[in-house]
Design a protein around this motif. Sequence first.
Motif, mmCIF file in Angstrom:
data_model
loop_
_atom_site.group_PDB
_atom_site.id
_atom_site.type_symbol
_atom_site.label_atom_id
_atom_site.label_comp_id
_atom_site.label_asym_id
_atom_site.label_seq_id
_atom_site.Cartn_x
_atom_site.Cartn_y
_atom_site.Cartn_z
ATOM 1 N N TYR A 40 4.584 0.923 2.749
ATOM 2 C CA TYR A 40 4.036 2.246 3.051
ATOM 3 C C TYR A 40 5.084 3.108 3.767
ATOM 4 O O TYR A 40 5.331 4.258 3.386
ATOM 5 C CB TYR A 40 2.796 2.049 3.922
ATOM 6 C CG TYR A 40 2.160 3.290 4.492
ATOM 7 C CD1 TYR A 40 1.134 3.940 3.817
ATOM 8 C CD2 TYR A 40 2.552 3.786 5.739
ATOM 9 C CE1 TYR A 40 0.512 5.060 4.361
ATOM 10 C CE2 TYR A 40 1.942 4.900 6.288
ATOM 11 C CZ TYR A 40 0.923 5.531 5.588
ATOM 12 O OH TYR A 40 0.318 6.634 6.136
ATOM 13 N N ASP A 91 -6.522 2.210 4.431
ATOM 14 C CA ASP A 91 -5.946 1.503 5.572
ATOM 15 C C ASP A 91 -6.924 0.399 5.960
ATOM 16 O O ASP A 91 -7.968 0.654 6.570
ATOM 17 C CB ASP A 91 -5.722 2.460 6.740
ATOM 18 C CG ASP A 91 -4.954 1.811 7.882
ATOM 19 O OD1 ASP A 91 -4.842 0.561 7.900
ATOM 20 O OD2 ASP A 91 -4.460 2.553 8.760
ATOM 21 N N GLU A 134 -5.726 7.625 1.509
ATOM 22 C CA GLU A 134 -5.122 6.307 1.700
ATOM 23 C C GLU A 134 -6.211 5.259 1.916
ATOM 24 O O GLU A 134 -7.354 5.584 2.245
ATOM 25 C CB GLU A 134 -4.198 6.318 2.919
ATOM 26 C CG GLU A 134 -3.020 7.259 2.782
ATOM 27 C CD GLU A 134 -2.215 7.364 4.066
ATOM 28 O OE1 GLU A 134 -2.569 6.682 5.055
ATOM 29 O OE2 GLU A 134 -1.244 8.137 4.080
ATOM 30 N N ASP A 194 2.229 -2.426 5.196
ATOM 31 C CA ASP A 194 2.672 -1.273 5.988
ATOM 32 C C ASP A 194 4.164 -1.019 5.823
ATOM 33 O O ASP A 194 4.621 0.133 5.853
ATOM 34 C CB ASP A 194 2.358 -1.507 7.465
ATOM 35 C CG ASP A 194 0.886 -1.317 7.789
ATOM 36 O OD1 ASP A 194 0.144 -0.823 6.918
ATOM 37 O OD2 ASP A 194 0.474 -1.675 8.910
ATOM 38 N N ARG A 217 0.834 -1.192 0.000
ATOM 39 C CA ARG A 217 0.000 0.000 0.000
ATOM 40 C C ARG A 217 0.876 1.253 0.000
ATOM 41 O O ARG A 217 2.078 1.188 0.292
ATOM 42 C CB ARG A 217 -0.966 0.013 1.182
ATOM 43 C CG ARG A 217 -0.399 0.365 2.555
ATOM 44 C CD ARG A 217 -1.500 0.223 3.593
ATOM 45 N NE ARG A 217 -1.089 0.677 4.925
ATOM 46 C CZ ARG A 217 -1.417 1.862 5.444
ATOM 47 N NH1 ARG A 217 -2.114 2.724 4.728
ATOM 48 N NH2 ARG A 217 -1.050 2.192 6.670
ATOM 49 N N SER A 218 0.268 2.365 -0.363
ATOM 50 C CA SER A 218 1.012 3.615 -0.486
ATOM 51 C C SER A 218 0.370 4.720 0.329
ATOM 52 O O SER A 218 -0.858 4.745 0.490
ATOM 53 C CB SER A 218 1.063 4.039 -1.960
ATOM 54 O OG SER A 218 1.597 5.354 -2.101
ATOM 55 N N PRO A 219 1.168 5.663 0.832
ATOM 56 C CA PRO A 219 0.592 6.867 1.424
ATOM 57 C C PRO A 219 -0.110 7.676 0.329
ATOM 58 O O PRO A 219 0.137 7.472 -0.860
ATOM 59 C CB PRO A 219 1.811 7.638 1.948
ATOM 60 C CG PRO A 219 2.951 6.678 1.913
ATOM 61 C CD PRO A 219 2.648 5.687 0.854
ATOM 62 N N HIS A 252 0.463 -0.720 -5.788
ATOM 63 C CA HIS A 252 0.166 -0.294 -4.420
ATOM 64 C C HIS A 252 -1.281 0.150 -4.328
ATOM 65 O O HIS A 252 -1.806 0.800 -5.234
ATOM 66 C CB HIS A 252 1.059 0.885 -4.029
ATOM 67 C CG HIS A 252 2.526 0.582 -4.124
ATOM 68 N ND1 HIS A 252 3.150 0.326 -5.315
ATOM 69 C CD2 HIS A 252 3.478 0.508 -3.165
ATOM 70 C CE1 HIS A 252 4.441 0.102 -5.100
ATOM 71 N NE2 HIS A 252 4.666 0.209 -3.801
ATOM 72 N N TYR A 295 4.103 6.585 11.834
ATOM 73 C CA TYR A 295 2.978 5.689 11.591
ATOM 74 C C TYR A 295 2.914 4.618 12.677
ATOM 75 O O TYR A 295 3.927 3.984 13.015
ATOM 76 C CB TYR A 295 3.104 5.012 10.227
ATOM 77 C CG TYR A 295 2.091 3.892 10.045
ATOM 78 C CD1 TYR A 295 0.745 4.182 9.837
ATOM 79 C CD2 TYR A 295 2.476 2.556 10.142
ATOM 80 C CE1 TYR A 295 -0.195 3.172 9.703
ATOM 81 C CE2 TYR A 295 1.546 1.539 10.008
ATOM 82 C CZ TYR A 295 0.215 1.843 9.784
ATOM 83 O OH TYR A 295 -0.711 0.843 9.660
#
Length: 433
Positions: free
Chosen positions: A298, A258, A256, A295, A207-209, A246, A322
């Motif tokens: 990320y 999450d 985002e 994460d 995943r990406s910010p 991502h 984070y």
Amino acid sequence: MAEEFLNQISAKCSVIIIGAGQAGLSIAHSLQKKGIKPLILEKNYVGFSWKEQRWDSFCLVTPNWQCTLPDYQYSGKDPNGFMDKENIVKYLKKYSEFVKADILEGIEVKHLVKKNEKYFISTNRGNFEADQVVIATGAYHVPNRHPLSERLPTNILQIDAREYKNANTLPDGPVLVVGSGQSGCQIAEDLFFEKRKVHLSVGSAPRSPRMYRGRDVVDWLDRMGYYSMPIGEHDDPKSVRNKTNHYLTGRDNGREIDLRKRAIEGMNLHGRLKEITIDNIQFSNDLSKNLDGADSVYCRIRNSIDEWISKNNIEAPKGEIYTPCWEPTEDVKGTQLECKNLAVVIWCTGYKSDFSWVDISVFDGTGIPVHERGVTQSSGLYFIGLPWLYTWGSGRFCGVKDDANFLADIISLRSNKSAAAKEMLECKALLGS
């Protein structure tokens, strides 16, 4: 109009482009600037995949300012926004009008073969001959469902990501989304926001910010040169091509995703799909590992931005630390679902390429084209619009222009050489007469 053109056209063309998506239109424009008028064969119509194979709430995950097709920069009022499906289709159709290429829609290519240095194309509406051919059909052709999908009871509706439209088009009842890439996470959210009971099988997708230190992460990565980095400069080019995108979203003005927050709110998260029996769907005990892996990527993206800001002495807001907001408990790490409690399974497990209609030896043995920035070993045959054809942006609105201009140079050079060779033969014939 297309019918009239089809009736008038000669079966012999200098350059034929197969596919009228952003890649096909881009190379057509670049060629026309060099005085080459190609013919585009399109199976459906301009904008088809965006209109028919995306869900209703779909939007780009990259900002509008990154839409930079050749000589057609996004010029709307919201450069930092994210175009929704309807506006993506409009953007592409307007670009088609700008390019003014000869396009035949409803032409499905059945077979492509090379004989005597010429390319012969068989379609559902006639045959064509070309000196050079550009394949611009993308790489995502056939849904890559889990091999165990056939075991699900027939009363459970099964669809692929490209078939999903909205929650109201599905039968009532719980939904299982398999796959946590961009499509899987966004579809799971779409259903969840419509108050559907959602189960999501989480894989290893990163995943990406979205926003970090005052800017969209896409802005930072663009400034850092990530999107223009040639694939050959990566440590392992092969793995780069095979990586899952991502997950994040352009929905709600960009944010985002999450999955831990969604779990707190009531979305049911599971590990990777492991087994399907007549009664149950079983998941691996890897949910924690997969969430931690996402994460980790990320945080790694944020760290790379921190380093670049520091190295270049850029003033920017301080980055926050984070901290995961939720951890799976033992009772959800290796759960199973009873099939009787499911109404729908949506397969978001990617797509495979299908170039079986290309009867030319330019593949690696697994159906993947072998090329150097789109140029194959078969003289006059090219690919454009493939993921990581040359850079991250090669298959996207932001980077396809560079590949289009590059290939247009190659095609033009070959066309000029062919014309010169033909002229030389004609001169020799005249001299010998």
